[in-house]
Design a protein around this motif. Structure first.
Motif, short mmCIF file in Angstrom:
data_model
loop_
_atom_site.label_atom_id
_atom_site.label_comp_id
_atom_site.label_asym_id
_atom_site.label_seq_id
_atom_site.Cartn_x
_atom_site.Cartn_y
_atom_site.Cartn_z
N ARG A 246 0.39 -12.45 9.78
CA ARG A 246 -0.01 -12.03 8.42
C ARG A 246 -1.03 -10.89 8.48
NH1 ARG A 246 -0.14 -17.92 7.08
NH2 ARG A 246 1.45 -18.31 5.47
N ALA A 247 -2.07 -11.08 9.27
CA ALA A 247 -3.13 -10.07 9.32
C ALA A 247 -2.62 -8.73 9.83
CB ALA A 247 -4.28 -10.58 10.20
N GLN A 248 -1.81 -8.77 10.88
CA GLN A 248 -1.33 -7.53 11.47
C GLN A 248 -0.33 -6.82 10.56
OE1 GLN A 248 -1.88 -5.72 14.39
NE2 GLN A 248 -3.73 -6.95 14.56
N LEU A 249 0.58 -7.56 9.94
CA LEU A 249 1.57 -6.92 9.07
C LEU A 249 0.92 -6.34 7.83
CD1 LEU A 249 4.50 -6.20 8.78
CD2 LEU A 249 4.92 -8.41 7.68
N ARG A 250 -0.08 -7.03 7.28
CA ARG A 250 -0.79 -6.46 6.13
C ARG A 250 -1.49 -5.16 6.52
NH1 ARG A 250 -1.96 -12.10 4.62
NH2 ARG A 250 -0.91 -12.50 2.62
N ARG A 251 -2.07 -5.15 7.71
CA ARG A 251 -2.73 -3.93 8.15
C ARG A 251 -1.72 -2.79 8.35
NH1 ARG A 251 -3.45 -1.73 13.22
NH2 ARG A 251 -5.19 -0.26 13.40
N GLN A 252 -0.58 -3.11 8.96
CA GLN A 252 0.43 -2.09 9.21
C GLN A 252 1.01 -1.52 7.92
OE1 GLN A 252 1.70 -0.79 12.07
NE2 GLN A 252 0.58 -2.00 13.57
N LEU A 253 1.10 -2.34 6.89
CA LEU A 253 1.74 -1.91 5.64
C LEU A 253 0.75 -1.43 4.59
CD1 LEU A 253 4.45 -4.70 5.25
CD2 LEU A 253 4.74 -2.41 6.18
N ARG A 254 -0.53 -1.51 4.88
CA ARG A 254 -1.53 -1.13 3.88
C ARG A 254 -1.33 0.32 3.44
NH1 ARG A 254 -6.32 -2.89 6.19
NH2 ARG A 254 -5.77 -4.90 5.29
N GLY A 255 -1.35 0.52 2.12
CA GLY A 255 -1.16 1.86 1.57
C GLY A 255 0.29 2.24 1.37
N ARG A 256 1.22 1.37 1.75
CA ARG A 256 2.64 1.65 1.55
C ARG A 256 3.20 0.80 0.44
NH1 ARG A 256 5.28 0.81 7.36
NH2 ARG A 256 7.16 0.80 6.05
N CYS A 257 4.21 1.31 -0.23
CA CYS A 257 4.93 0.53 -1.24
C CYS A 257 6.20 0.01 -0.61
CB CYS A 257 5.24 1.39 -2.46
SG CYS A 257 6.20 0.50 -3.72
N VAL A 258 6.37 -1.31 -0.59
CA VAL A 258 7.56 -1.91 0.00
C VAL A 258 8.39 -2.64 -1.04
CG1 VAL A 258 6.52 -2.13 2.29
CG2 VAL A 258 6.25 -3.99 0.64
N GLY A 259 8.06 -2.44 -2.33
CA GLY A 259 8.78 -3.16 -3.38
C GLY A 259 9.40 -2.27 -4.42
N TRP A 260 9.47 -0.97 -4.14
CA TRP A 260 10.01 -0.01 -5.11
C TRP A 260 9.32 -0.15 -6.47
CZ3 TRP A 260 13.38 -3.15 -2.19
CH2 TRP A 260 13.96 -2.49 -1.10
N CYS A 261 7.99 -0.24 -6.44
CA CYS A 261 7.21 -0.44 -7.67
C CYS A 261 7.16 0.84 -8.49
CB CYS A 261 5.78 -0.87 -7.33
SG CYS A 261 5.70 -2.28 -6.20
N ALA A 262 7.21 0.71 -9.81
CA ALA A 262 7.06 1.88 -10.68
C ALA A 262 5.65 2.44 -10.57
CB ALA A 262 7.38 1.49 -12.12
N SER A 263 4.68 1.55 -10.49
CA SER A 263 3.28 1.95 -10.30
C SER A 263 2.67 0.95 -9.33
CB SER A 263 2.53 1.95 -11.63
OG SER A 263 1.17 2.30 -11.44
N CYS A 264 2.66 1.32 -8.05
CA CYS A 264 2.31 0.36 -7.01
C CYS A 264 0.80 0.13 -6.95
CB CYS A 264 2.82 0.85 -5.66
SG CYS A 264 2.56 -0.36 -4.33
N ALA A 265 0.40 -1.15 -6.98
CA ALA A 265 -1.01 -1.52 -6.83
C ALA A 265 -1.26 -2.26 -5.53
CB ALA A 265 -1.44 -2.39 -8.01
N GLY A 266 -0.25 -2.34 -4.68
CA GLY A 266 -0.41 -3.00 -3.39
C GLY A 266 0.02 -4.45 -3.37
N ASP A 267 0.33 -5.02 -4.54
CA ASP A 267 0.72 -6.43 -4.57
C ASP A 267 2.03 -6.68 -3.85
OD1 ASP A 267 -1.55 -6.88 -6.05
OD2 ASP A 267 -0.52 -6.82 -7.99
N CYS A 268 2.89 -5.65 -3.80
CA CYS A 268 4.19 -5.84 -3.17
C CYS A 268 4.06 -6.13 -1.69
CB CYS A 268 5.06 -4.61 -3.40
SG CYS A 268 4.35 -3.07 -2.76
N VAL A 269 2.98 -5.68 -1.05
CA VAL A 269 2.78 -5.95 0.37
C VAL A 269 2.57 -7.43 0.60
CG1 VAL A 269 1.26 -5.57 2.34
CG2 VAL A 269 1.94 -3.64 0.92
N ASP A 270 1.68 -8.05 -0.18
CA ASP A 270 1.45 -9.49 -0.04
C ASP A 270 2.73 -10.28 -0.30
OD1 ASP A 270 -1.19 -9.22 0.63
OD2 ASP A 270 -1.91 -9.37 -1.44
N ALA A 271 3.48 -9.87 -1.32
CA ALA A 271 4.73 -10.58 -1.63
C ALA A 271 5.73 -10.43 -0.49
CB ALA A 271 5.32 -10.03 -2.93
#
Length: 732
Positions: A246-271
């Motif tokens: 969990r910790a490593q993947l969150r760090r690797q994906l921080r700042g990226r949108c992985v949910g095709w969000c219209a306005s990404c706030a970072g919640d898609c990473v946790d999901a």
């Protein structure tokens, strides 16, 4: 026609590896004992390291394992950064050495950002508040080194963390050990070093650490010595594998949108982490088995590259998870998809050999892979095997030879430039399968001696690409049998053919990229460089020139100094290439002072290499927007290199008969480019003043260059008038 300012210098700054016709005819450069050799392959160290990384399963930036890697790259699990390590080397009486490497605070903070706290972290923090020495015990790959670095950072600050290394622990008790007050240091011990650690050495290290004002964390597997080390020992207990993931993947994906969000706030990473990955049946079962943190980190890096979902994630996990990967490799090498039948002349054993050859020679032509498979399947009968009907590996026959499982993982590329017009490479995301095929072959199908003998034969008889790929596989094998692999490399390194020694050097680079082999390989190279046969010393220099200098810049300067004394090196440029690799890796501040020492050596061979190195470095130019600066002068301007050191190196290069011709031409090119650039011109004049000051022969040679070479070529360059006044003033 005379050159005008801004035009290319007539003849241009050469590539630095060849001299004038007069130099080439210098009989001193010839060694009658060394027979003529085949031309060498021109290889790029970066390409070598990248290809080896794909086989070894290491990131191409050399951020491998959970221990440090010397050079411009980061230390720690999966970390890759530039300029993170500052190196201090201290020579100790008796020939032993200690090393100190200090991490930047930025890198340690990044390491902490992706770290999952473990149950033992609080205990080690309490020990460090009470003591100056702690022994952190745990198995290799359990994240113990990362935990120690962060514990030192929490105690002293993230910009005061370093690692130590020593040939003998007692060397750290000497007053010249390279440590600084107020820092926390980590010292990783091999299993033999743990066994040799006695109580008095431990007491001495603790007292020394307290006197200096540092903390020292010894990292190793102290499992059977808990009673002897009572009071100093902390058992490392890492976080659960799922928490590390969990910790490593969150760090690797921080700042990226992985949910095709219209306005990404970072919640898609946790999901994505919780709903898509952690709950996936394959991944959940893998993490429940508690793989080591290093394995989890490497898996995270591969998932984070594309952040796959659904069936794509399932497909990727099937390719990446160790158990599934090994089962897949075993199915491929079983080669029972057709029973005992196959294309003409190719039974089960031949198909198995062909599939392993694909793993070893990925990227090579089908014809080369086929010939290599013949050598493995029927040793000594490769010629007869090569005469088998070509339909055996053409069209649909090739698919049969590969089998359905391997065929899905590779690409068959049509290339008219290659013999046979086709090559085989592994598709993106399937690189890990190559190492798994080698591992299964090593443990289940062939004796290690048979595989190593086959790979060595490929090095001796194959085309350049085959040689290099086989050498990488020999380096891979060292993790499974280091003594057998080193014996094989030793034999190859003694060959008279330069191409074979070059491949032996690639095998050494591959070994050094595996952290668990670092100390063993380093000891072997020390032995070869200091007192080995001429061809062994040449192989050491080639290894540093082909990328090893990027991993071990400190060792490169020491070992290349020994190799430079060999007369054989007059006919080779591997020593200079190794020095340039150290320089390119960001260690110009260490290279130039070392070259100054070389210029003062009583050994003419060493002075020759110092002059050659300066000649090559002088042809490098600073990057934009300061591309009008010679890179060495730019480093002087930036304070990285001292002008006096640069002048001393120029004196040697301009004075030695073997380097003078090209060096004077390069200096003229500097003056050509400096005209119209006042700041560069001022530095050039200052340099020339230091070069000719008190040296009448060089002053006369400079005067000759002005009158007969530079002025006819650059009649409008007013900077030459300043040079003329400089020589006249010096003459008076």
């Amino acid at each position: 026609m005379p050159a005008r300012v801004g035009e290319a210098w007539p003849g241009g700054p050469d590539d630095g590896w060849s001299g004038s016709p007069a130099e080439a005819g210098n009989s001193d450069d010839e060694d009658p004992a060394d027979e003529a050799e085949e031309p060498e392959d021109s290889l790029d160290p970066g390409d070598i390291i990248a290809r080896l990384a794909s086989l070894l399963g290491a990131p191409p930036a050399i951020g491998v394992g959970d221990v440090r890697v010397r050079g411009q790259n980061a230390t720690g699990p999966g970390a890759t950064a530039i300029g993170t390590v500052h190196i201090t080397t201290a020579a100790v009486a008796g020939g032993s050495r200690t090393w100190s490497e200090t991490f930047t605070g930025t890198w340690v903070r990044q390491l902490a950002d992706g770290y999952a706290p473990g149950p033992s972290d609080e205990r080690i923090d309490r020990h460090l508040k009470q003591r100056h020495l702690v022994c952190l015990s745990g198995p290799a790959g359990a994240g113990r080194h990362t935990a120690a670095c962060l514990a030192a950072g929490r105690r002293h600050g993230f910009d005061r963390v370093g690692v130590l290394d020593a040939e003998q622990l007692s060397d750290l008790l000497r007053p010249d050990a390279p440590v600084r007050e107020g820092f926390g240091y980590v010292l990783q011990l091999s299993d033999p070093a743990v066994r040799e650690l006695d109580g008095m050495t431990l007491v001495g290290l603790a007292a020394r650490a307290e006197t200096i004002g540092i903390t020292l964390i010894l990292v190793g597997d102290f499992g059977r010595r808990d009673h002897e080390l009572a009071g100093h020992l902390v058992e490392h207990r890492p976080a659960a594998a799922v928490d590390v993931f969990r910790a490593q993947l969150r760090r690797q994906l921080r700042g990226r949108c992985v949910g095709w969000c219209a306005s990404c706030a970072g919640d898609c990473v946790d999901a994505y982490v919780e709903d898509e990955c952690v709950t996936h049946p394959l991944l959940s079962a893998h993490l429940a088995a508690e793989p080591r943190p290093g394995e989890v980190v490497r898996l995270v890096e591969l998932i984070a590259q594309a952040a796959p979902r659904g069936s794509d994630l399932t497909e990727r996990l099937e390719r990446l998870l160790p158990r599934q990967l090994r089962e897949r490799a075993a199915r491929i090498l079983a080669a029972d998809d057709l029973g005992g039948d196959g294309p003409a002349g190719w039974g089960v054993g031949q198909r198995r050999a062909f599939r392993l050859s694909c793993a070893v020679l990925a990227g090579q032509p089908v014809a080369e892979i086929r010939a290599a498979a013949g050598q493995l399947a029927l040793p000594g009968s490769a010629d007869a095997f090569a005469d088998a009907p070509s339909t055996g590996v053409a069209g649909g026959g090739l698919d049969v030879m590969l089998g359905p499982t391997l065929r899905q993982a590779v690409l068959v590329v049509d290339d008219d430039r290659l013999p046979g017009g086709r090559r085989i490479d592994f598709a993106a995301g399937n690189e890990q399968l190559r190492a798994s095929l080698l591992e299964v072959a090593w443990s289940d199908w062939w004796l290690p001696e048979q595989l190593l003998g086959w790979l060595a034969d490929l090095v001796r008889t194959g085309a350049p690409g085959v040689r290099q790929s086989a050498a990488g596989a020999i380096g891979w094998s060292a993790d499974h049998g280091v003594l057998a692999a080193l014996r094989t490399v030793d034999q190859l390194a003694r060959e008279r053919r330069a191409g074979v020694r070059q491949s032996a050097a690639i095998a050494l680079v591959a070994m050094a990229m595996q952290p668990q082999l670092r100390q063993r390989v380093r000891a072997e190279l020390d032995r070869w460089a200091a007192g080995g046969a001429a061809h062994l010393q040449d192989t050491v220099a080639r290894a540093y020139a082909l990328g090893l200098a990027r991993l071990w810049p400190d060792a490169a300067l020491v070992q290349l100094r020994h190799v430079a004394e060999a007369r054989m090196q007059r006919r080779h440029n591997s020593v200079v290439r190794g020095l340039v690799e150290v320089y390119v890796a960001g260690h110009a501040a260490s290279v130039l002072p070392a070259l100054v020492e070389w210029t003062a050596s009583t050994d003419p061979e060493v002075r020759l290499h110092a002059g050659r190195a300066l000649r090559v470095l002088a042809d490098r130019w600073a990057p934009a927007p300061r591309e009008h600066w010679p890179e060495l002068l730019h480093l002087v301007c930036a304070g990285t290199v001292r002008m006096t050191d640069l002048a001393a190196c120029w004196v040697a290069a301009l004075s030695l008969p073997a380097t003078a011709y090209r060096s004077w031409r390069t200096l003229g090119f500097w003056l050509n480019r400096a005209y119209g650039q006042p700041e560069v011109a001022a530095h050039c004049l200052e340099l020339l003043g230091l070069v000719v000051a008190g040296r009448e022969p060089l002053r006369r040679r400079l005067d000759h260059q002005l009158r007969h070479v530079w002025e006819p070529l650059m009649p409008h360059n007013a900077l030459l008038d300043d040079v003329r006044r400089l020589t006249d003033e010096d003459h008076r």
